[in-house]
Structure formats: structure tokens, C-alpha cells
Write a protein that holds these residues in place. Structure first.
Motif, PDB file in Angstrom:
ATOM      1  N   ARG A   6       6.521 -12.911  -2.234  1.00  0.00           N
ATOM      2  CA  ARG A   6       7.729 -12.176  -1.855  1.00  0.00           C
ATOM      3  C   ARG A   6       7.413 -10.688  -1.772  1.00  0.00           C
ATOM      4  NH1 ARG A   6      12.068 -15.598  -2.346  1.00  0.00           N
ATOM      5  NH2 ARG A   6      13.540 -13.878  -2.215  1.00  0.00           N
ATOM      6  N   LEU A   7       8.288  -9.947  -1.127  1.00  0.00           N
ATOM      7  CA  LEU A   7       8.113  -8.498  -1.013  1.00  0.00           C
ATOM      8  C   LEU A   7       8.929  -7.831  -2.119  1.00  0.00           C
ATOM      9  CD1 LEU A   7       7.442  -5.772   0.091  1.00  0.00           C
ATOM     10  CD2 LEU A   7       8.969  -6.201   2.023  1.00  0.00           C
ATOM     11  N   ILE A   8       8.230  -7.403  -3.136  1.00  0.00           N
ATOM     12  CA  ILE A   8       8.919  -6.875  -4.307  1.00  0.00           C
ATOM     13  C   ILE A   8       8.443  -5.447  -4.589  1.00  0.00           C
ATOM     14  CG2 ILE A   8       9.186  -7.147  -6.805  1.00  0.00           C
ATOM     15  CD1 ILE A   8       9.129 -10.207  -6.235  1.00  0.00           C
ATOM     16  N   VAL A   9       9.385  -4.543  -4.691  1.00  0.00           N
ATOM     17  CA  VAL A   9       9.067  -3.139  -4.963  1.00  0.00           C
ATOM     18  C   VAL A   9       9.083  -2.910  -6.474  1.00  0.00           C
ATOM     19  CG1 VAL A   9       9.873  -0.761  -4.685  1.00  0.00           C
ATOM     20  CG2 VAL A   9      10.004  -2.365  -2.756  1.00  0.00           C
ATOM     21  N   ASP A  10       7.995  -2.318  -6.936  1.00  0.00           N
ATOM     22  CA  ASP A  10       7.869  -1.994  -8.349  1.00  0.00           C
ATOM     23  C   ASP A  10       8.495  -0.615  -8.565  1.00  0.00           C
ATOM     24  OD1 ASP A  10       7.101  -1.461 -10.907  1.00  0.00           O
ATOM     25  OD2 ASP A  10       5.018  -2.110 -10.628  1.00  0.00           O
ATOM     26  N   VAL A  11       9.779  -0.620  -8.813  1.00  0.00           N
ATOM     27  CA  VAL A  11      10.542   0.640  -8.865  1.00  0.00           C
ATOM     28  C   VAL A  11      10.055   1.532 -10.003  1.00  0.00           C
ATOM     29  CG1 VAL A  11      12.839   1.654  -9.119  1.00  0.00           C
ATOM     30  CG2 VAL A  11      12.560  -0.500  -7.895  1.00  0.00           C
ATOM     31  N   ALA A  12       9.772   0.944 -11.140  1.00  0.00           N
ATOM     32  CA  ALA A  12       9.365   1.721 -12.318  1.00  0.00           C
ATOM     33  C   ALA A  12       8.082   2.521 -12.049  1.00  0.00           C
ATOM     34  CB  ALA A  12       9.183   0.791 -13.503  1.00  0.00           C
ATOM     35  N   ARG A  13       7.227   1.991 -11.170  1.00  0.00           N
ATOM     36  CA  ARG A  13       5.946   2.664 -10.930  1.00  0.00           C
ATOM     37  C   ARG A  13       5.879   3.337  -9.564  1.00  0.00           C
ATOM     38  NH1 ARG A  13       2.492  -2.177 -13.135  1.00  0.00           N
ATOM     39  NH2 ARG A  13       2.926  -1.913 -15.323  1.00  0.00           N
ATOM     40  N   LEU A  14       7.037   3.447  -8.915  1.00  0.00           N
ATOM     41  CA  LEU A  14       7.041   4.024  -7.570  1.00  0.00           C
ATOM     42  C   LEU A  14       6.638   5.505  -7.632  1.00  0.00           C
ATOM     43  CD1 LEU A  14       7.809   3.125  -4.654  1.00  0.00           C
ATOM     44  CD2 LEU A  14      10.044   4.147  -5.059  1.00  0.00           C
ATOM     45  N   ALA A  15       5.680   5.888  -6.794  1.00  0.00           N
ATOM     46  CA  ALA A  15       5.201   7.278  -6.788  1.00  0.00           C
ATOM     47  C   ALA A  15       6.308   8.217  -6.340  1.00  0.00           C
ATOM     48  CB  ALA A  15       3.996   7.394  -5.855  1.00  0.00           C
ATOM     49  N   LYS A  16       6.286   9.424  -6.867  1.00  0.00           N
ATOM     50  CA  LYS A  16       7.215  10.456  -6.388  1.00  0.00           C
ATOM     51  C   LYS A  16       6.895  10.732  -4.925  1.00  0.00           C
ATOM     52  CE  LYS A  16       9.019  13.426 -10.058  1.00  0.00           C
ATOM     53  NZ  LYS A  16       9.347  12.262 -10.864  1.00  0.00           N
ATOM     54  N   GLY A  17       7.952  10.874  -4.120  1.00  0.00           N
ATOM     55  CA  GLY A  17       7.704  11.074  -2.692  1.00  0.00           C
ATOM     56  C   GLY A  17       7.564   9.759  -1.939  1.00  0.00           C
ATOM     57  N   GLY A  18       7.621   8.661  -2.668  1.00  0.00           N
ATOM     58  CA  GLY A  18       7.645   7.350  -2.022  1.00  0.00           C
ATOM     59  C   GLY A  18       6.273   6.746  -1.802  1.00  0.00           C
ATOM     60  N   GLU A  19       6.289   5.519  -1.335  1.00  0.00           N
ATOM     61  CA  GLU A  19       5.048   4.768  -1.096  1.00  0.00           C
ATOM     62  C   GLU A  19       5.221   3.881   0.116  1.00  0.00           C
ATOM     63  OE1 GLU A  19       3.332   2.324  -4.293  1.00  0.00           O
ATOM     64  OE2 GLU A  19       4.184   3.815  -5.667  1.00  0.00           O
ATOM     65  N   TRP A  20       4.114   3.615   0.775  1.00  0.00           N
ATOM     66  CA  TRP A  20       4.134   2.629   1.858  1.00  0.00           C
ATOM     67  C   TRP A  20       3.833   1.252   1.291  1.00  0.00           C
ATOM     68  CZ3 TRP A  20       5.564   2.889   6.872  1.00  0.00           C
ATOM     69  CH2 TRP A  20       5.812   4.166   7.389  1.00  0.00           C
TER      70      TRP A  20
END
Ligand SMILES: [Zn+2]
Ligand SMILES: [Zn+2]
Length: 174
Positions: A6-20
Motif C-alpha cells: 500500500r502507499l503509506i506516508v510516514d507522517v512522523a518522519r516526514l522531512a521538513k519541506g516535504g518528500e517525494w
């Protein structure tokens, strides 16, 4: 964490400024059921910029799906791809949100992009309604003969009508 494709975003570890997030989901997640004309090839492809803006997780980018379709005109199989190049969704998150699953949103976008009546190409000439010949590959004479027969039938009808009409009631056509 087991994501099972599945496509799951790891919000807790999301880099500042976002991620691709780029990749492909498991192949069975699109699940089109018993579609006659459209079968997925591989998983849903995604290239998404994921960023946190305040308490909102904003997701933008492109999603795609490779397909094998059956042409609704000529019944030949062909490979194609559908895409939503302007995919966008957002999720309200809070301090307790660790992960956000985007699989269902991507799936909906792909389903909206699917063709209802796929055609192998715009110029596809389809099958002859009379003999079933693939008119992209061959020509048949059905159209020509059908036309001849139709005119012949009309001629017979006209002759009968003319013969059954009283002479004086016959309209002058010339
Ligand atoms: Zn076709
Ligand atoms: Zn024909």
C-alpha cells in the motif's frame, strides 16, 4: 511496519519541506472486479510530493496505471496506460497521526481515468456487423452488397407501388 504494497506516508518522519514518494503499489490493490474490457498490468504507479502545511498533509503529483484493454470496436487486445497528472488530496492530521494511507485515493483517481469504451486507436474501423471481418486488417464486400441489395429492394417496392396505383392518381415526378 508491514505495508503490503500500500502507499503509506510516514507522517512522523516526514522531512521538513516535504518528500517525494515514488513507486508502485501491489498489483492486486486496484481490483477492478469482473471488467470485460480492462485488466491492470502491475501495480498503481505514483510520483507524489507529500508535505505538511500546518495540520494538513498535502499530496500532489501524478498517478498512473498500465493496462491491457480489449478494443470495444475491433475486439483486439492492446496495451495502454491511464494517468491522472494532477492528482491531489489532503488529510487533516494531529499529533497522534503516525501514518496516512493514500492507497484508496490513488485507486479512485485511477478508476476515474479508466476508459469506459476503450478503443485501440481513434481511427479503428471495428468489425463488419454482417460478416465479423476486422476492417482494420481486411475489407469485405458486405457494405457494397448491402447497399446494392437495399437499392434493389427499394426498386422492387417502387415498381409494385407504381403498378398498383390508379393511373390518374399517380403524382407527376418529372
Ligand atoms: Zn480497435
Ligand atoms: Zn463484412
Amino acid at each position: 511496519m508491514e505495508t503490503q504494497g500500500r502507499l503509506i506516508v510516514d507522517v512522523a518522519r516526514l522531512a521538513k519541506g516535504g518528500e517525494w514518494y515514488r513507486g508502485e503499489t501491489a498489483a492486486d490493490l486496484l481490483d477492478l472486479g469482473e471488467s470485460e474490457f480492462v485488466a491492470p498490468e502491475g501495480g498503481m504507479l505514483y510520483a507524489l510530493k507529500v508535505e505538511l502545511i500546518g495540520s494538513e498533509l498535502l499530496v500532489r503529483g501524478e498517478v498512473r496505471q498500465r493496462l491491457t484493454c480489449v478494443c470495444s470496436r475491433c475486439a483486439e487486445s492492446f496495451a495502454t496506460e491511464v494517468a491522472d497528472p494532477e492528482f491531489i488530496c489532503s488529510h487533516e492530521i494531529n499529533a497522534a497521526t503516525d501514518y496516512v494511507d493514500l492507497t484508496e485515493e490513488v485507486r479512485e483517481a485511477i478508476i476515474l481515468a479508466l476508459p469506459g469504451y476503450p478503443v485501440c486507436r481513434e481511427s479503428c474501423r471495428g468489425l463488419c456487423m454482417a460478416c465479423g471481418a476486422n476492417l482494420n486488417e481486411t475489407t469485405c464486400r458486405c457494405h457494397e452488397l448491402g447497399k446494392d441489395n437495399r437499392w434493389a429492394a427499394l426498386d422492387v417496392l417502387k415498381t409494385d407501388l407504381d403498378a398498383s396505383r390508379p393511373k390518374r392518381a399517380r403524382p407527376r415526378e418529372k
